[in-house]
Write a protein that holds these residues in place. Structure first.
Motif, PDB file in Angstrom:
ATOM      1  N   PRO A  21      49.678  24.148  33.663  1.00 29.46           N
ATOM      2  CA  PRO A  21      50.148  25.539  33.668  1.00 29.46           C
ATOM      3  C   PRO A  21      50.414  26.069  32.265  1.00 29.46           C
ATOM      4  CG  PRO A  21      51.980  24.086  34.134  1.00 29.46           C
ATOM      5  CD  PRO A  21      50.767  23.198  33.967  1.00 29.46           C
ATOM      6  N   TYR A  22      50.228  25.211  31.242  1.00 34.12           N
ATOM      7  CA  TYR A  22      50.523  25.617  29.867  1.00 34.12           C
ATOM      8  C   TYR A  22      49.436  25.119  28.930  1.00 34.12           C
ATOM      9  CZ  TYR A  22      52.906  21.185  30.968  1.00 34.12           C
ATOM     10  OH  TYR A  22      53.228  19.951  31.466  1.00 34.12           O
ATOM     11  N   LYS A  23      49.234  25.887  27.843  1.00 32.10           N
ATOM     12  CA  LYS A  23      48.278  25.486  26.816  1.00 32.10           C
ATOM     13  C   LYS A  23      48.957  24.660  25.728  1.00 32.10           C
ATOM     14  CE  LYS A  23      45.682  29.758  27.591  1.00 32.10           C
ATOM     15  NZ  LYS A  23      45.257  31.057  26.996  1.00 32.10           N
ATOM     16  N   SER A  24      50.239  24.883  25.553  1.00 37.59           N
ATOM     17  CA  SER A  24      50.984  24.104  24.564  1.00 37.59           C
ATOM     18  C   SER A  24      52.421  23.931  25.021  1.00 37.59           C
ATOM     19  CB  SER A  24      50.932  24.765  23.181  1.00 37.59           C
ATOM     20  OG  SER A  24      51.518  26.047  23.228  1.00 37.59           O
ATOM     21  N   LEU A  25      53.030  22.886  24.513  1.00 39.37           N
ATOM     22  CA  LEU A  25      54.428  22.578  24.811  1.00 39.37           C
ATOM     23  C   LEU A  25      55.188  22.439  23.499  1.00 39.37           C
ATOM     24  CD1 LEU A  25      54.248  19.774  27.553  1.00 39.37           C
ATOM     25  CD2 LEU A  25      54.916  22.147  27.883  1.00 39.37           C
ATOM     26  N   VAL A  26      56.378  23.003  23.461  1.00 39.91           N
ATOM     27  CA  VAL A  26      57.266  22.790  22.318  1.00 39.91           C
ATOM     28  C   VAL A  26      58.556  22.178  22.854  1.00 39.91           C
ATOM     29  CG1 VAL A  26      58.595  23.871  20.487  1.00 39.91           C
ATOM     30  CG2 VAL A  26      56.286  24.657  20.975  1.00 39.91           C
ATOM     31  N   VAL A  27      58.904  21.026  22.323  1.00 37.96           N
ATOM     32  CA  VAL A  27      60.044  20.257  22.814  1.00 37.96           C
ATOM     33  C   VAL A  27      61.110  20.224  21.714  1.00 37.96           C
ATOM     34  CG1 VAL A  27      60.776  18.083  23.846  1.00 37.96           C
ATOM     35  CG2 VAL A  27      58.387  18.819  24.061  1.00 37.96           C
ATOM     36  N   HIS A  28      62.227  20.863  21.964  1.00 38.63           N
ATOM     37  CA  HIS A  28      63.284  20.871  20.945  1.00 38.63           C
ATOM     38  C   HIS A  28      64.431  19.937  21.327  1.00 38.63           C
ATOM     39  CE1 HIS A  28      66.045  23.402  23.319  1.00 38.63           C
ATOM     40  NE2 HIS A  28      65.038  24.201  23.597  1.00 38.63           N
ATOM     41  N   GLY A  29      65.277  19.654  20.346  1.00 35.52           N
ATOM     42  CA  GLY A  29      66.401  18.754  20.569  1.00 35.52           C
ATOM     43  C   GLY A  29      67.587  19.477  21.175  1.00 35.52           C
ATOM     44  N   PHE A  30      68.715  18.780  21.236  1.00 39.77           N
ATOM     45  CA  PHE A  30      69.941  19.331  21.801  1.00 39.77           C
ATOM     46  C   PHE A  30      70.847  19.854  20.686  1.00 39.77           C
ATOM     47  CE2 PHE A  30      69.379  15.920  25.251  1.00 39.77           C
ATOM     48  CZ  PHE A  30      68.627  16.780  26.030  1.00 39.77           C
ATOM     49  N   ALA A  31      71.687  20.803  21.041  1.00 38.61           N
ATOM     50  CA  ALA A  31      72.730  21.250  20.125  1.00 38.61           C
ATOM     51  C   ALA A  31      73.883  20.257  20.191  1.00 38.61           C
ATOM     52  CB  ALA A  31      73.213  22.644  20.502  1.00 38.61           C
ATOM     53  N   VAL A  32      74.318  19.797  19.025  1.00 32.26           N
ATOM     54  CA  VAL A  32      75.409  18.820  18.957  1.00 32.26           C
ATOM     55  C   VAL A  32      76.450  19.322  17.973  1.00 32.26           C
ATOM     56  CG1 VAL A  32      73.946  16.860  19.580  1.00 32.26           C
ATOM     57  CG2 VAL A  32      74.204  17.486  17.176  1.00 32.26           C
ATOM     58  N   SER A  33      77.568  18.640  17.940  1.00 29.69           N
ATOM     59  CA  SER A  33      78.647  19.035  17.031  1.00 29.69           C
ATOM     60  C   SER A  33      78.245  18.782  15.588  1.00 29.69           C
ATOM     61  CB  SER A  33      79.929  18.262  17.354  1.00 29.69           C
ATOM     62  OG  SER A  33      79.817  16.923  16.895  1.00 29.69           O
ATOM     63  N   GLU A  34      79.097  19.236  14.684  1.00 30.14           N
ATOM     64  CA  GLU A  34      78.805  19.080  13.262  1.00 30.14           C
ATOM     65  C   GLU A  34      78.742  17.609  12.859  1.00 30.14           C
ATOM     66  OE1 GLU A  34      79.535  22.535  10.420  1.00 30.14           O
ATOM     67  OE2 GLU A  34      81.383  21.377  10.461  1.00 30.14           O
ATOM     68  N   LYS A  35      79.406  16.756  13.627  1.00 29.29           N
ATOM     69  CA  LYS A  35      79.387  15.324  13.344  1.00 29.29           C
ATOM     70  C   LYS A  35      78.247  14.616  14.068  1.00 29.29           C
ATOM     71  CE  LYS A  35      84.394  15.001  12.565  1.00 29.29           C
ATOM     72  NZ  LYS A  35      85.667  14.365  13.012  1.00 29.29           N
ATOM     73  N   GLY A  36      77.425  15.382  14.759  1.00 28.89           N
ATOM     74  CA  GLY A  36      76.313  14.798  15.483  1.00 28.89           C
ATOM     75  C   GLY A  36      76.682  14.267  16.846  1.00 28.89           C
ATOM     76  N   GLU A  37      77.880  14.619  17.334  1.00 32.17           N
ATOM     77  CA  GLU A  37      78.342  14.133  18.631  1.00 32.17           C
ATOM     78  C   GLU A  37      77.942  15.102  19.736  1.00 32.17           C
ATOM     79  OE1 GLU A  37      82.553  12.149  17.090  1.00 32.17           O
ATOM     80  OE2 GLU A  37      82.456  14.266  17.631  1.00 32.17           O
ATOM     81  N   LYS A  38      77.761  14.561  20.923  1.00 31.97           N
ATOM     82  CA  LYS A  38      77.530  15.397  22.090  1.00 31.97           C
ATOM     83  C   LYS A  38      78.772  16.247  22.339  1.00 31.97           C
ATOM     84  CE  LYS A  38      76.281  15.173  26.991  1.00 31.97           C
ATOM     85  NZ  LYS A  38      75.980  14.274  28.142  1.00 31.97           N
ATOM     86  N   MET A  39      78.564  17.509  22.640  1.00 30.89           N
ATOM     87  CA  MET A  39      79.707  18.402  22.821  1.00 30.89           C
ATOM     88  C   MET A  39      80.449  18.078  24.111  1.00 30.89           C
ATOM     89  SD  MET A  39      78.463  22.084  21.410  1.00 30.89           S
ATOM     90  CE  MET A  39      77.647  22.193  19.820  1.00 30.89           C
ATOM     91  N   SER A  40      81.767  18.048  24.007  1.00 33.66           N
ATOM     92  CA  SER A  40      82.607  17.674  25.143  1.00 33.66           C
ATOM     93  C   SER A  40      83.951  18.362  25.033  1.00 33.66           C
ATOM     94  CB  SER A  40      82.794  16.151  25.171  1.00 33.66           C
ATOM     95  OG  SER A  40      83.840  15.782  26.022  1.00 33.66           O
ATOM     96  N   LYS A  41      84.423  18.905  26.144  1.00 31.81           N
ATOM     97  CA  LYS A  41      85.739  19.533  26.142  1.00 31.81           C
ATOM     98  C   LYS A  41      86.832  18.531  25.793  1.00 31.81           C
ATOM     99  CE  LYS A  41      84.685  23.291  29.385  1.00 31.81           C
ATOM    100  NZ  LYS A  41      85.008  23.900  30.690  1.00 31.81           N
ATOM    101  N   SER A  42      86.641  17.292  26.256  1.00 35.89           N
ATOM    102  CA  SER A  42      87.659  16.271  25.987  1.00 35.89           C
ATOM    103  C   SER A  42      87.755  15.971  24.492  1.00 35.89           C
ATOM    104  CB  SER A  42      87.345  14.992  26.766  1.00 35.89           C
ATOM    105  OG  SER A  42      86.080  14.473  26.377  1.00 35.89           O
TER     106      SER A  42
END
Length: 1016
Positions: free
Chosen positions: A649-670
């Motif tokens: 269904p697509y001619k090209s795919l673009v795969v981007h990363g996740f947004a993380v905190s400034e320290k490179g950590e996964k964002m978490s309310k805790s």
């Protein structure tokens, strides 16, 4: 990097601009002027303040054409927010998408929007994805393409249903009650997300989005379902699936997340060999037990076989501590001896080779350790490995995918001992019934093994284990009657078409292929209420499903007209009318009941190509989503499209990363590290959370390397804000110097321009950033390298302009020299503004509102006027050699006077007759000049061009030399020319008007300024 910071100047800028203005005072608009009179020119009234060059300041201020503009250098706080919203209203952000859809265009660009889930507030991951898409769409629109982009939302599924149940309670609810509440919840989430996307400046027709709960969308989805069913790709079967006890439903692999810290109780247990394989029977060594290892002891009661590796060697070993004989893989014996804390003596070996003549383990039959009189065979299986355990695998076909494959091959029973709540059922026996298999059930099975003497060792094991991605609870594998897609028959074709798809980054392709390899079937039925019903009816007595093209087509039409709620609202007689029954060759409608399962939401969203894309091709130019969609939407879209119509269904795919905190950590309310895009734009209660506005958020996206994890926090946001402020300063300079200039009537013909201005137009014309409209490769634009180059080139051109403020400020307003410079400034302003427009649309529109010589007319947005325009007339290759040759000489000059002001020196340039001398002559016709283009480039007080340095140079003369390679006509003309220079401090005084060192005395105007002010 998607976009280099504006403050980053290319090597060319550094070469032209380094040390160029140090101490010269030429770049400061707030000039100080002498109050003296000279050459009979009246000074006029000035400010009675001290000045560098005289007793009064500003007497010539009114005669100098200083930059003037009301474009603000910096906007902060509420003023910034108000201005962005004002720009959105004035410049028609809401109408831009519809306008470009209605215009004539030769080509279309389609970016198909992967639907975000409608279950919560907008977050920074949304911002990363939506802004990245918008930058690409705006760029393609500027290039003249007609953009097809319809935002959508994934509206069904368990999280939304659980929210609805949480608000309503769980007792006695009908499917329609649950669905109504779930729809209301999804609609509220969609409204919040849509408002955020609009605030970010995302270009779309926000009144015409797609939603997976719309009847029209559901009908298109059922059309894909029917196409796949008619090809035999969708079928019903009883087989193991990932089952979530916490959600009470089957799950597809895309709905799992793996917890690497899952803690299990692993055991080593024995299965006594009741019937020895012939080879072992001949050895007559005594009673032997097969030793197995498992991290899921609760599956032992469902055991149907013990599997061995066909091509491995196995040993019968005797324990030194109790003489027990165990059958284990020879390769694992040494490790097991250490684990068990005893020596293991080999008393014989056998092999698992199947031919020739036959496996020496074939024919072995074990006794089940906890179920009396139950026997289980020894069987070969390719999934057995030697990395851990004993080389012999306990096999429970009901609770393992690979185990089920063995059962299918050898016709083993598949008995499910676990119910939908994750508890043992009655088949497990009274001791285990109603115990949770992942808790007390496991403990009970271990105690049973211990009681019968089959438990050899118990240990804790930390390993990766699948969890329900919504409830974050562990899943089990259990057989269930479900609807499946046979992905095994689609994989080869899917791989083939995927090879024709462009994937960015290319490394993501291997992940896509690996996911396809691991997926043998796809469970698409869910035991929930909030979703698209599977259009199937079941015979009341036999349970046989009734589903064909006639039944599905009728249901699809009903869904299109009434929505899928009608599955529960309408009587079966309406859902299955007589004409459909007749075509289906089925019995009376009273023999059937409607099914209760709904489709997996990955099938929902995976069929979006059929509901959203244009009928002509139904292929998008690009899909742009996060890396989690490698096993999700990218794959479900590919499989459904290949199944239904044999293409991607697509001619090209673009795969981007996740947004993380400034320290490179996964964002978490805790952890308290969640970055809210609303707070980024509008500011927060914390003084450290200023209002950055939408363009800063967009710059953060464009500036980041989106193919890795994208960090966001105060440092990144402050950097983005500073970069934009620097860019605003640059744009303010351009706007200020274009005040009163109308490019439509006052632009100078390129052939009449100063050479340096012609050179700058030449650079504009050849710059990839400014010529990308003619590029045939669109994918590179997603990386925005062209935008980056444009911004850098803009800085380069402006650095060149800053070399000659004297022309801008001090020449007559209508002079050719000044208009020549302004013509180039206007082209630079226009090019840079259009180049940054896809990334910073608010700033770009604001600049255009202040730009001179433009009638907005019927245009709401200046983007409607297209991409950067350049002319082939600008291309002047010979000029490049002339100006860059002067640049090389200038570098030598500046290097000879480190830390000094170039404007206070007279410069002599000596070049032997040849090409370089002729090129320099084109920049300065007379031998000595204080106002030539060569002097302008050198930034000196006076320049003398000669064939050799004078012999009578003063003692304080600073000498230097160098060479410059001339390469013309593709290398046909080449000449390596040498030059020598001598710099001598000038004896001239600083002119109180133009501030160049060309006056006779500090109180006198220089000849040029005198001439200008004396003119009638």
């Amino acid at each position: 990097m998607l976009l280099c910071r504006v403050s980053t100047v290319t090597q060319a800028v550094a070469r032209w601009g380094r040390r160029s203005h140090r101490g010269s005072g030429l770049l400061h608009p707030a000039l100080s002027f002498s109050s003296s009179r000279c050459h009979g020119v009246s000074s006029g009234e000035g400010n009675a303040q001290p000045a560098e060059a005289g007793p009064a300041q500003g007497q010539y201020r009114d005669s100098v054409l200083l930059p003037r503009t009301d474009f603000p250098m910096k906007l902060t706080g509420q003023k910034l927010l108000d201005r962005e919203l004002e720009v959105q209203r004035e410049c028609g952000f809401a109408e831009l998408y519809s306008w470009q859809r209605q215009r004539k265009a030769k080509k279309e660009f389609c970016l198909h929007d992967g639907p975000p889930y409608a279950n919560g507030d907008p977050h920074v991951g949304h911002a990363l994805n939506k802004i990245l898409k918008d930058i690409r769409n705006r760029f393609e629109m500027l290039r003249g393409r007609q953009v097809h982009y319809i935002p959508g939302w994934d509206c069904h599924g368990l999280p939304i249903e659980l929210k609805a149940l949480g608000e309503l309670g769980t007792s006695g609810l009908t499917p329609l009650q649950i669905r109504q509440k779930a729809r209301e919840f999804a609609e509220r989430a969609i409204a919040r997300q849509r408002a955020a996307f609009q605030r970010w400046g995302v270009m779309a027709d926000w009144d015409n989005c797609y939603y997976t709960f719309d009847g029209t969308y559901e009908a298109a989805q059922l059309k894909v379902f029917q196409e796949m069913h008619s090809k035999g790709l969708i079928y019903q079967d009883y087989k193991p699936v990932f089952w979530s006890p916490s959600s009470r439903t089957a799950l597809a692999e895309a709905e799992l997340e793996y917890n690497p810290e899952h803690l299990s109780t692993a055991i080593y247990a024995t299965f006594p060999l009741g019937t020895l394989p012939p080879k072992l029977a001949e050895a007559d060594v005594g009673s032997i037990s097969v030793l197995v290892w498992t991290t899921q002891p609760w599956t032992i009661p469902a055991n149907q076989a013990v599997c061995y590796m066909p091509n491995a060697q196995y040993s019968v070993v005797k324990r030194a501590d109790n003489s027990q004989l165990l059958l284990v893989a020879t390769e694992r014996a040494a490790s097991l001896a250490v684990l068990l804390g005893t020596e293991l003596e080999s008393v014989g070996t056998v092999t698992g080779w199947r031919s020739p003549p036959r496996s020496q383990l074939e024919g072995g039959i074990c006794k089940h350790p906890t179920i009396p009189d139950k026997e289980v065979p020894l069987l070969p299986a390719n999934h057995v490995t030697m990395g851990k355990g004993t080389g012999l695998v306990h096999t429970a076909p009901a609770h393992g995918m690979e185990d089920y494959s063995v059962a299918s091959q050898f016709k083993l029973s598949v008995e499910c001992m676990v119910d939908g709540e994750g508890k043992f059922n009655e088949l497990a026996g009274p001791e285990l019934q109603n115990l949770f298999v992942m808790g007390e059930g496991t403990d009970k099975v271990i105690s049973m093994l211990k009681a019968c003497g089959a438990l050899v060792k118990e240990e804790h094991c930390v390993h990766s284990y699948p969890y329900d991605w919504r409830t974050k609870q562990p899943v089990v594998i259990r057989p269930s009657k479900q609807w499946f897609i046979n992905t095994a028959s689609l994989k080869d074709k899917a791989k083939e078409v995927l090879q024709k798809v462009r994937v960015l980054p290319e490394s993501a392709r291997s992940s896509l292929l690996a996911m396809l390899d691991r997926r043998t079937y796809w469970c698409i039925s869910r035991q929930r209420s909030w979703g698209v019903p599977i259009p199937v009816f079941y015979h009341k007595e036999s349970g046989e499903p009734l589903i064909n093209k006639h039944t599905v087509s009728h249901i699809a039409q009903l869904f299109k007209e009434k929505g899928s709620d009608c599955w529960w609202e309408l009587p079966v007689e309406t859902l299955l009318p007589p004409e459909v029954l007749k075509k289906s060759k089925a019995g009376p409608v009273t023999d059937y009941v409607r099914g209760e399962d709904v489709l997996d939401i990955w099938f929902d969203s995976g069929a979006s190509w059929a509901a959203v894309l244009e009928e002509s091709d139904s292929r998008a130019d690009v899909y742009v989503e996060g890396k989690d969609q490698i096993g999700g939407w990218f794959q479900s879209s590919l499989l459904t499209s290949v199944a239904a119509r044999n293409k991607a269904p697509y001619k090209s795919l673009v795969v981007h990363g996740f947004a993380v905190s400034e320290k490179g950590e996964k964002m978490s309310k805790s952890l308290g590290n969640v970055v809210d895009p609303d707070t980024v734009i509008n500011g927060g209660k914390d003084p450290g959370a200023p209002a950055y506005g939408a363009d800063v958020l967009r710059w953060w996206v464009a500036e980041s390397n989106v193919f890795s994890e994208v960090q966001i926090g105060p440092t990144a946001l402050n950097s983005a804000r500073d970069s934009i402020n620097k860019l605003r300063n640059t744009l303010k300079f351009l706007l200020g110097n274009l005040q009163g200039f109308d490019p439509r009537t006052q632009a100078v013909d390129p052939k009449e321009m100063h050479y340096i201005d012609q050179y700058m137009l030449h650079q504009l014309q050849i710059s990839p950033a400014f010529t990308s409209a003619s590029s045939k490769t669109g994918e590179g634009s997603l990386l925005h390298q062209k935008h980056a180059a444009t911004t850098r080139n803009g800085q380069f051109f402006i650095a060149l302009c800053l070399l000659r403020p004297s022309r801008l400020y001090c020449d007559p307003e209508e002079s050719l020299a000044r208009r020549s410079c302004q013509t180039v400034l206007e082209e630079i302003l226009d090019g840079v503004t259009r180049a940054i427009a896809p990334i910073l649309p608010h700033l770009a529109e604001e600049v255009y509102l202040h730009a001179p010589g433009h009638d907005r007319g019927c245009l709401s947005s200046f983007l409607e006027s297209g991409w950067i325009k350049s002319s082939s007339v600008w291309r002047r290759p010979g000029l490049e050699e002339a100006v860059e040759g002067a640049c090389a000489i200038r570098d030598s000059f500046l290097s000879s006077i480190p830390g000094k002001n170039a404007a206070q020196y007279n410069l002599t340039i000596a070049i032997e007759p040849g090409l370089l001398f002729e090129l320099m002559e084109s920049l300065q016709e007379e031998p000595t000049s204080t106002s030539s283009q060569l002097t302008e480039l050198m930034m000196a007080a006076q320049t003398t061009l000669t064939s050799q340095l004078p012999r009578d140079l003063p003692p304080d003369a600073l000498r230097s030399s160098g060479n410059f390679l001339i390469n013309l006509e593709g290398g046909v003309i080449r000449e390596d020319s040498t030059y020598s220079i001598a710099a001598v401090p000038t004896s001239a005084a600083r002119c109180p008007r133009c501030r160049r060192y060309t006056a006779e005395s500090p109180d006198c105007l220089c000849p040029r300024c005198h001439s200008i002010l004396s003119a009638p």
